[in-house]
Design a protein around this motif. Structure first.
Motif, mmCIF file in Angstrom:
data_model
loop_
_atom_site.group_PDB
_atom_site.id
_atom_site.type_symbol
_atom_site.label_atom_id
_atom_site.label_comp_id
_atom_site.label_asym_id
_atom_site.label_seq_id
_atom_site.Cartn_x
_atom_site.Cartn_y
_atom_site.Cartn_z
ATOM 1 N N VAL A 74 3.850 -22.434 30.870
ATOM 2 C CA VAL A 74 3.027 -21.290 30.449
ATOM 3 C C VAL A 74 2.704 -21.413 28.959
ATOM 4 O O VAL A 74 1.571 -21.194 28.527
ATOM 5 C CB VAL A 74 3.751 -19.946 30.732
ATOM 6 C CG1 VAL A 74 2.973 -18.768 30.182
ATOM 7 C CG2 VAL A 74 3.975 -19.784 32.240
ATOM 8 N N LYS A 75 3.708 -21.809 28.190
ATOM 9 C CA LYS A 75 3.510 -21.937 26.739
ATOM 10 C C LYS A 75 2.642 -23.141 26.406
ATOM 11 O O LYS A 75 1.900 -23.122 25.431
ATOM 12 C CB LYS A 75 4.873 -22.075 26.042
ATOM 13 C CG LYS A 75 5.632 -20.748 26.036
ATOM 14 C CD LYS A 75 7.046 -20.929 25.497
ATOM 15 C CE LYS A 75 7.892 -19.693 25.753
ATOM 16 N NZ LYS A 75 9.325 -20.000 25.818
ATOM 17 N N ASN A 76 2.753 -24.199 27.209
ATOM 18 C CA ASN A 76 1.995 -25.417 26.955
ATOM 19 C C ASN A 76 1.480 -25.980 28.278
ATOM 20 O O ASN A 76 2.061 -26.900 28.848
ATOM 21 C CB ASN A 76 2.906 -26.442 26.240
ATOM 22 C CG ASN A 76 2.249 -27.808 26.138
ATOM 23 O OD1 ASN A 76 1.020 -27.935 26.166
ATOM 24 N ND2 ASN A 76 3.071 -28.849 26.039
ATOM 25 N N PRO A 77 0.357 -25.417 28.777
ATOM 26 C CA PRO A 77 -0.141 -25.812 30.103
ATOM 27 C C PRO A 77 -0.439 -27.312 30.215
ATOM 28 O O PRO A 77 -0.354 -27.882 31.303
ATOM 29 C CB PRO A 77 -1.417 -24.987 30.260
ATOM 30 C CG PRO A 77 -1.233 -23.817 29.351
ATOM 31 C CD PRO A 77 -0.448 -24.330 28.179
ATOM 32 N N GLN A 78 -0.754 -27.944 29.077
ATOM 33 C CA GLN A 78 -1.042 -29.377 29.072
ATOM 34 C C GLN A 78 0.154 -30.199 29.580
ATOM 35 O O GLN A 78 -0.020 -31.311 30.087
ATOM 36 C CB GLN A 78 -1.421 -29.793 27.634
ATOM 37 C CG GLN A 78 -1.962 -31.203 27.486
ATOM 38 C CD GLN A 78 -3.260 -31.448 28.262
ATOM 39 O OE1 GLN A 78 -4.024 -30.515 28.498
ATOM 40 N NE2 GLN A 78 -3.471 -32.684 28.685
ATOM 41 N N LEU A 79 1.354 -29.611 29.473
ATOM 42 C CA LEU A 79 2.566 -30.283 29.966
ATOM 43 C C LEU A 79 2.413 -30.674 31.440
ATOM 44 O O LEU A 79 2.871 -31.733 31.859
ATOM 45 C CB LEU A 79 3.784 -29.354 29.774
ATOM 46 C CG LEU A 79 5.127 -29.863 30.305
ATOM 47 C CD1 LEU A 79 5.601 -31.097 29.540
ATOM 48 C CD2 LEU A 79 6.185 -28.750 30.220
ATOM 49 N N ILE A 80 1.753 -29.804 32.215
ATOM 50 C CA ILE A 80 1.576 -30.085 33.656
ATOM 51 C C ILE A 80 0.736 -31.354 33.831
ATOM 52 O O ILE A 80 1.086 -32.233 34.619
ATOM 53 C CB ILE A 80 0.915 -28.884 34.383
ATOM 54 C CG1 ILE A 80 1.750 -27.617 34.188
ATOM 55 C CG2 ILE A 80 0.733 -29.192 35.870
ATOM 56 C CD1 ILE A 80 1.042 -26.336 34.612
ATOM 57 N N ASN A 81 -0.366 -31.445 33.057
ATOM 58 C CA ASN A 81 -1.210 -32.646 33.142
ATOM 59 C C ASN A 81 -0.414 -33.889 32.767
ATOM 60 O O ASN A 81 -0.523 -34.931 33.415
ATOM 61 C CB ASN A 81 -2.407 -32.551 32.196
ATOM 62 C CG ASN A 81 -3.235 -31.309 32.432
ATOM 63 O OD1 ASN A 81 -2.753 -30.192 32.255
ATOM 64 N ND2 ASN A 81 -4.466 -31.494 32.840
ATOM 65 N N GLU A 82 0.376 -33.764 31.707
ATOM 66 C CA GLU A 82 1.141 -34.922 31.237
ATOM 67 C C GLU A 82 2.179 -35.358 32.274
ATOM 68 O O GLU A 82 2.358 -36.551 32.525
ATOM 69 C CB GLU A 82 1.841 -34.600 29.910
ATOM 70 C CG GLU A 82 0.865 -34.510 28.746
ATOM 71 C CD GLU A 82 1.532 -33.978 27.477
ATOM 72 O OE1 GLU A 82 2.772 -34.009 27.397
ATOM 73 O OE2 GLU A 82 0.792 -33.515 26.593
ATOM 74 N N LEU A 83 2.851 -34.372 32.871
ATOM 75 C CA LEU A 83 3.837 -34.702 33.904
ATOM 76 C C LEU A 83 3.153 -35.372 35.087
ATOM 77 O O LEU A 83 3.626 -36.376 35.623
ATOM 78 C CB LEU A 83 4.568 -33.430 34.364
ATOM 79 C CG LEU A 83 5.556 -32.846 33.360
ATOM 80 C CD1 LEU A 83 5.983 -31.441 33.786
ATOM 81 C CD2 LEU A 83 6.788 -33.740 33.210
ATOM 82 N N HIS A 84 1.998 -34.826 35.468
ATOM 83 C CA HIS A 84 1.230 -35.400 36.583
ATOM 84 C C HIS A 84 0.849 -36.849 36.272
ATOM 85 O O HIS A 84 1.026 -37.740 37.091
ATOM 86 C CB HIS A 84 -0.021 -34.561 36.827
ATOM 87 C CG HIS A 84 -0.962 -35.175 37.821
ATOM 88 N ND1 HIS A 84 -1.041 -34.752 39.119
ATOM 89 C CD2 HIS A 84 -1.823 -36.211 37.711
ATOM 90 C CE1 HIS A 84 -1.919 -35.498 39.770
ATOM 91 N NE2 HIS A 84 -2.416 -36.390 38.937
ATOM 92 N N ASN A 85 0.327 -37.064 35.059
ATOM 93 C CA ASN A 85 -0.144 -38.408 34.702
ATOM 94 C C ASN A 85 0.995 -39.412 34.584
ATOM 95 O O ASN A 85 0.825 -40.583 34.898
ATOM 96 C CB ASN A 85 -0.949 -38.376 33.404
ATOM 97 C CG ASN A 85 -2.232 -37.573 33.572
ATOM 98 O OD1 ASN A 85 -2.690 -37.375 34.700
ATOM 99 N ND2 ASN A 85 -2.792 -37.100 32.476
ATOM 100 N N ASN A 86 2.154 -38.946 34.141
ATOM 101 C CA ASN A 86 3.282 -39.858 33.966
ATOM 102 C C ASN A 86 4.040 -40.138 35.260
ATOM 103 O O ASN A 86 4.547 -41.240 35.445
ATOM 104 C CB ASN A 86 4.281 -39.290 32.951
ATOM 105 C CG ASN A 86 3.878 -39.624 31.538
ATOM 106 O OD1 ASN A 86 4.233 -40.677 31.026
ATOM 107 N ND2 ASN A 86 3.095 -38.753 30.905
#
Lengths: 251, 193
Positions: free
Chosen positions: A107-119
């Motif tokens: 929630v604080k850093n939604p980009q984390l989801i993209n990064e986890l997905h990509n990694n």
């Protein structure tokens, strides 16, 4: 046919399993590794470990626990709690976890989801959402329900799917700990509007509640803690009941 | 027995290692060509995207090595998909052992196909003593279509290959290492080939 999944959740604090009522008033419910093995043998389809104090404690205890679980059990498990960076997720992957779950950090850093997905791929990324009904609708809450945000549950769920989550674990704070049934209306709405699997959490009190969450709630999986830990509902009995009600389960 | 578990940076090697340990085997985690070639059995796991996994294989020259292996090789999940000739996940050319293309599920169901599903139409020693309609654990958004090398079938909107076999290459779409006792049995039968 794809089975509906039954998932015991083990809340972990200081390396032990705990489950609070409405997240307050913790009660010891045993050793996580022993419990994991019992559940696996009883026919649990997956396990979730939520390290509820992970942000305050050293990570090493959790990693040791994850390793011991991975060594012993042969069903998939998810680890959540305190994951806010790729390196946290990577350490858990190396320890043997199959999926990680992120909540407040996403929630604080939604980009984390993209990064986890990509990694790591979508199959590794569960986004947990805690929400509560307010006079302005369903709002996402953080820190185990203590902090309200202005984010709408359904908007956030759509966003996490677009960002690459593989599953959503939705906990209704209004139902959690009540043993009065799952938030079936909201769950069905989530299931209808998203294309990724939904894990229902919060409110399981009897076997009928599980039947309802898979039919009315259209959930793909259902998670519960204390009713399993305190043996109020044995998993083999629950599976037999669901099968008898024409719900596809691994039995 | 010498078991090489290919560790190329795109696998859930730890889970597979633990599953082998539970069966009483100690694999070598490696991407060293000599170690892989001299092993009695090779296990080729994989999670994540096909494209990223292929890039990892290319970096260590394993894309050239794996198709030449002569001992029994077991591909798991993305490992199985990489054995095919092409994947639509990232539009990438794969190892070409199995002559088919890996496609994305275009079905009106939840994607990924995640959870326990039944396997049927067995036609491989891997499935000896496994009961029809036993359930195993799947997690994938792309699938290997039915083809001449299909040796087990699962249904998710459409029928797809749950397992393939060609010469010394065996592969399963599901996670043997996470499929309870049934998964252990299949892994054991591969190791006892």
């Amino acid at each position: 046919m794809l089975s509906k999944r039954i998932i015991p959740c083990l809340d972990i604090k200081d390396g032990r399993t705990v489950k609070g009522v409405n997240f307050v008033g913790l009660r010891d419910a045993g050793d996580p590794v022993d419990l994991a093995e019992i559940y696996s043998k009883e026919g649990a389809d997956e396990l979730v470990f939520l390290d509820i104090t992970a942000t305050h404690e050293k990570r090493k205890t959790l990693l040791d626990l994850v390793k011991r679980v991975a060594e012993r059990i042969n069903i998939p498990f998810t680890v959540g709690g305190g994951i806010s960076e790729i390196k946290d997720a990577y350490a858990l992957l190396k320890a043997g976890t199959d999926k990680i779950s992120v909540n407040s950090a996403a929630v604080k850093n939604p980009q984390l989801i993209n990064e986890l997905h990509n990694n790591f791929g979508a199959q590794f990324v569960v986004v947990a959402i805690d929400a509560k009904y307010t006079d302005e609708g369903w709002k996402v809450h953080l820190r185990g329900g203590r902090d309200r945000t202005e984010i709408d549950l359904f908007d956030w769920a759509r966003e996490v799917e677009q960002r690459g989550a593989g599953e959503i674990l939705f906990t209704s704070m209004d139902h959690d700990g009540t043993k009065a049934g799952f938030a079936n209306k909201e769950l069905a709405h989530l299931s209808d509007s998203l294309s990724i699997p939904i894990i229902a959490s919060g409110g399981a009190g009897n076997m009928e509640h599980f039947k309802d969450v898979f039919t009315d709630g259209k959930a793909d999986a259902a998670l519960a803690a204390s009713i399993f830990h305190f043996k109020e509902i044995p998993i083999p009995e629950l599976k037999a009941y669901l099968k008898g009600n024409n719900i596809p389960v691994r039995y | 027995m010498n078991i090489a578990l290919i560790d190329y940076g795109a696998g859930n090697v730890q889970s597979v290692k633990y599953a082998l340990n539970r069966l009483g085997y100690e694999p070598i985690l490696t991407k060293n060509h000599d170690e892989i070639c001299s092993a009695d059995k090779v296990i080729f796991p994989g999670v994540g995207s096909a494209k990223a996994a292929m890039e990892q294989l290319q970096q260590s020259g394993l894309d050239k090595l794996i198709p030449t292996l002569k001992q029994p090789v077991l591909g798991i999940c993305v490992g199985m998909q990489l054995m095919c000739k092409y994947s639509h996940e990232g539009d990438v050319k794969c190892l070409g052992i199995i002559d088919t293309e890996v496609k994305r599920f275009e079905v009106d169901l939840k994607i990924p196909h995640m959870g326990w599903n039944t396997v049927s139409n067995f036609n491989s020693v891997l499935f000896n003593n496994i009961e029809l309609q036993e359930q195993v654990y799947f997690v994938h958004s792309y699938y290997v279509p039915l083809n001449e090398n299909t040796v087990a079938v699962t249904q998710y909107g459409i029928e797809f290959s749950a397992a393939v076999q060609k010469d010394n290459f065996y592969a399963v779409q599901f996670h043997t290492e996470k499929s309870g006792e049934v998964g252990s049995q299949i892994l054991k039968q591969f190791l006892e080939l």
